[in-house]
Design a protein around this motif. Sequence first.
Motif: not given
Length: 541
Positions: A195, A204, A182, A261, A256, A259, A208, A197, A264, A223, A225
């Motif tokens: 949010e 993004l 990010h 994931v 996320w 999307e 995906k 990339v 985290v 991911l 973060l």
Amino acid sequence: MTTEETNVDLKEVETKDDAEPKEKEEAEDCAPVAADADATEADVSEADLDEEQEKLPMTGGEGEAHRAVEAPSAGGAEPGAAGEKNGSVKLKIPEEEPEEVKFIGLTKEELMRVAGTPGWVRTRWAPRCRDLPAINWWNEGPLYQVGDIQAFSDTRDLKGVEQKISSLSQLKVRGLVLGPVHVAPADDAMSLRFEEVSSEAGSLEQFKSLVQAAHKKGISVVLDLTPNYQGTSGPWFSNTSVTSVAERLKSALVFWMKEGVDGVQLSGVERVAAMVPTLWADIRAIVQNGTDDGPDKRVLIGITERSSAEEVSSLLSSSGVDLLLSGVLRPPAADPSQSLQLLYSSHSQSQLAWSLGGPAGGHLASVGGAALLRLHQLLLLTLPGTPVFNYGDEIGLMDEDTKFPRMLWDSEEELNGTLQEERVERLSLRRFFQTLSELRVKERSLMFGDFLLLSNSSSSSSSSSLAFLRVWDQSERYVAAFNFAAAEPAVLQLVDAALPPQAVVVLSTNSSALPGDSSVDLKELRLGPLQAALLRFPYTG
């Protein structure tokens, strides 16, 4: 005898004959004891018939007997029935040839019908298999961290990472820990955009596509973060910004999760958990609780710089993360056996994670030394819990001026001299890693088996050696043995009630000293300097 008496007698005979089939059916449904009783009744009936037969002449050919039971009849003797009494009933019972007994197996339906009955339990008794433990997807194989997208892929973006998914699948990687990717200018909380990339990482749409490709190969995507991953003021910026950053992270997590994931990763979890406990509870709930959009369980991984086993254990309990990466095994740590035992005895092994390097710590070959690379790979892949590796740890990638060196991808092009030798060594290291990873996935004792530290009665090498046993139910057992001494060989005298006298070598960091499939004496196991071995022996009941 009167006609009325004859009719009564005949009714009695008919009633008895009609009742026999019903009695036979009832007998067939009874237990073996009832069957024996029926046999006794049949013997008595045959004896009665034999008595009556002595009163009558024998007729017919060889092998045929005629038995008569006296029964009054109103009609008198049948024509041509010489020697028979008036009203007699003639029964013809031929001799039966003994049938050949054939033994055949039961059909599935027959097995299902008798399964669970007392007789079945007595004859088919076997030790009950232990119920498999409940594990999460992140306990099923190693996690693979790619902290720098540009350093890892040929194309220096997320599309390049996607192109390497098949390579990770060959290593039995279960989870890909990606990023951070990010937008987060160093030490600038106001410019943080969770949010979005970063253009250096890709887009993004590329993200995906990567997630979809990984899922098709059975690899989950986690991911990272961590908010201030490029700064120096700490992973959550300054103390005054923790609250606002944590609030913004909550909405980013929802984004996320949608999307696709599967979890985290966050650094500095002890700080945010202590400073804003309510917000931290919200963050945990968003990640760890399934939703209608994603009912499967997601992982929350924390990273801490703590290296004391006591402190790591306390933080693992208080923070509520699913896995916690720490420096508990990082050199120059104290005797690892004490740390291993404390963490294993305090937590479920599904909560334990093991790493020697990582994004902040560097690569395995640099942290522990290239000479110990295979030993550390064997250690991480046989401990109870989840092994976590940095990209390139499977080939001995070294940190040079940066902790994010370029990944080396070997092609089939011809090389000469030193370059060829280096490639041969990288491929050998990768095969060693892959073999271990496949064993961990396949063998239940290594996947989720009980962990038992083995005492070494040899005082000369006890301080520089380590050995432990992995056991699950009736599966094959595994012993992992290590000699951390750089100059001295070790003789391990492993004695335990759970151990046999000998075991077979499955894998060794020095195959010339301990070749595969060779048998070794556990009471005098010899390991060379910086050598480790994985041994196997069967369950014997």
